[in-house]
Design an enzyme around this catalytic site. Structure first.
Site, short mmCIF file in Angstrom:
data_model
loop_
_atom_site.label_atom_id
_atom_site.label_comp_id
_atom_site.label_asym_id
_atom_site.label_seq_id
_atom_site.Cartn_x
_atom_site.Cartn_y
_atom_site.Cartn_z
N GLY A 247 -2.39 12.18 89.49
CA GLY A 247 -1.05 12.08 88.85
C GLY A 247 -1.27 11.63 87.44
O GLY A 247 -2.29 11.58 86.71
N LYS A 248 -0.04 11.12 86.93
CA LYS A 248 0.08 10.84 85.44
C LYS A 248 -0.81 9.55 85.19
O LYS A 248 -1.20 9.34 84.02
CB LYS A 248 1.45 10.69 84.94
N ARG A 249 -1.20 8.83 86.04
CA ARG A 249 -2.02 7.65 85.96
C ARG A 249 -3.43 7.81 85.67
O ARG A 249 -4.29 7.10 85.23
CB ARG A 249 -1.72 6.86 87.04
#
Ligand code: GLU
Length: 465
Positions: A247-249
């Site tokens: 994900g974006k993390r």
């Protein structure tokens, strides 16, 4: 009809490996079929979207070599290509549905909807809207409340032939009437996507599995608006080695950080292409991938992004480049000595950054600050290291050249003089000569540096930082 695919990222973060795979597969499908690849920016979430992220999406795609035929910056006849610039179209289509009785105004308050959800969850039923405003009479309309618009979900099975999963069926009873325009006038995700895909003439939607459950809603909207739904292909998610979806993390899997770490676009593409697709082992260029691409052969189960695969491809990409190209990527002008050093260190380098680090000891160019790692520095501060360096300097001064012909003799000499062996014998010399605690064979280091530079560096050893 000419195939048209699209990549539709939200500019709310940096692109990661999973996004790159979606973009790549859409691009390959378009190229394979002689179609168009459209870039659409889904920026309806005004609070989380930013121009910085949009610019970084453009930059990352260009870096990968995935150019688009139409998009926010290039334009095209189906534009505009930012959702924030298409609000009037959404409103018009929503009005059309209301007029024909396929959608209706909903005046339910947030409190009522939350209460409904709570009680449904408490009694163990999946939460969904109870369609209360479907039958609302004029007399029941509250004054001063701005309504949302809900789609009247027809009761039926929705089936479609997914390009990856095959026949998929959903019962529309599993979801209630859903919002297509919020009371603030903003189109919902499902509605904006359908409006855009329909009005942009998209024929093939290739996207992550996480959107599979949105598809029946979208198909019903296409049908109700009188458009033919595109073909859908849902590709299984990409997981990290911890088996959690990327994900974006996951900063380390962002394209930007991979670029900054010295990964090459062709290596990223080759490892990304293997996430759910098996085009064979070899290193493939984009043209070759486009020729081979076949959506029907994609895997139905999630794939794991393994950084070691990327490393392997990056090594291959580095070894395929000429010295000129590599020096260009490192921002360096090469001389003969550096070219020789490059050949020696190249097989050990996984990234361009590492290549630069490994090459560093063999240049006196000002672009390289001689790095001294903490480990190298701590080795050099040990008393035994000083003894080893002293003995080695004496040997080097007494030799005519330093290469494999006398290397073992010299090292034996140092061994005898200091009583050191193994790491304690080699490490101080490596640290003094290269400023690093690891690298290529010591004998190669000596050869590449040459006797004069070896002696000079040994003399400076204490101050070599
Ligand atoms: N903006 C959506 C996303 O980033 C795109 C969904 C779609 O492809 O329909 O997930």
């Amino acid at each position: 009809m000419k195939p048209r695919t699209r990549f539709a990222p939200s500019p709310t973060g940096r692109l990661h490996i999973g996004n790159a795979r979606t973009a790549l597969f859409n691009w390959l499908f378009a190229r394979h079929t002689g179609g168009d690849f459209v870039l659409r920016i889904e920026d309806t979430d005004i609070e989380r979207s930013s121009a910085v992220f949009e610019a970084s999406i453009f930059e990352d795609l260009k870096w990968l070599g995935l150019g688009w035929d139409e998009g926010p910056d290039t334009g095209g006849k189906w534009g505009p290509y930012r959702q924030s610039e298409r609000l009037a179209m959404y409103k018009e289509l929503a009005d059309r549905l209301v007029v024909k009785g396929a959608a209706y105004n909903c005046y339910c308050t947030k409190e009522r909807l939350e209460g409904l959800k709570k009680s449904q969850l408490a009694s163990g039923v999946p939460p969904r809207y109870d369609n209360r405003c479907r039958g609302i009479k004029d007399s029941g309309i509250p004054v001063g409340v701005r309504p949302a618009v809900r789609f009247k979900v027809p009761a039926k099975d929705v089936s479609f032939a997914d390009g990856v999963h095959g026949e998929v069926i959903f019962d529309s009873k599993s979801f209630g009437d859903f919002v297509i325009m919020g009371s603030d006038g903003a189109a919902s995700y499902n509605f904006a996507v359908v409006a855009d895909d329909a009005l942009m003439g998209i024929t093939d939607v290739i996207r992550g599995d996480d959107h599979l459950s949105n598809t029946p809603r979208q198909i019903l909207l296409f049908e109700s608006l009188g458009f033919k739904p595109p073909r859908f292909s849902h590709i299984p998610l990409v997981l990290g080695t911890d088996r959690v979806p990327l994900g974006k993390r996951d900063i380390s899997a962002s394209l930007r950080s991979l670029r900054e770490d010295g990964y090459l676009p062709e290596a990223v593409l080759n490892s990304v292409a293997r996430l759910g697709w098996s085009p064979g082992e070899g290193f493939l260029g984009l043209d070759e991938m486009a020729r081979l691409f076949d959506i029907g052969r994609l895997s139905r189960s999630p794939s794991v992004f393994d950084p070691s695969t990327l490393k392997r491809y990056n090594k291959m990409a580095i070894s395929a480049l000429s010295p000129e190209e590599l020096f260009g990527l490192m921002g360096l002008k090469a001389d003969e000595g550096l070219k020789r050093a490059l050949e020696a260190v190249k097989p050990n380098a996984v990234t361009i950054g590492e290549l630069k680090r490994l090459l560093n000891p063999f240049t006196d160019l000002p672009v390289f600050t001689p790095v001294s790692t903490d480990e190298a520095r701590s080795i050099l501060s040990e008393p035994y290291a000083k003894e080893v360096l002293k003995a080695f300097l004496k040997e080097a001064e007494g030799a005519a050249v330093l290469d494999e012909t006398n290397y073992l003799n010299i090292m034996n000499g140092v061994k005898r003089a200091t009583n050191e062996k193994g790491k304690r014998l080699y490490m101080p010399i490596r640290a003094a000569l290269t400023g690093q605690a690891e690298g290529i064979e010591l004998v190669t280091v000596l050869k590449l540096l040459g006797r004069a530079r070896v002696i000079e560096r040994l003399k400076k050893a204490g101050g070599y930082k």
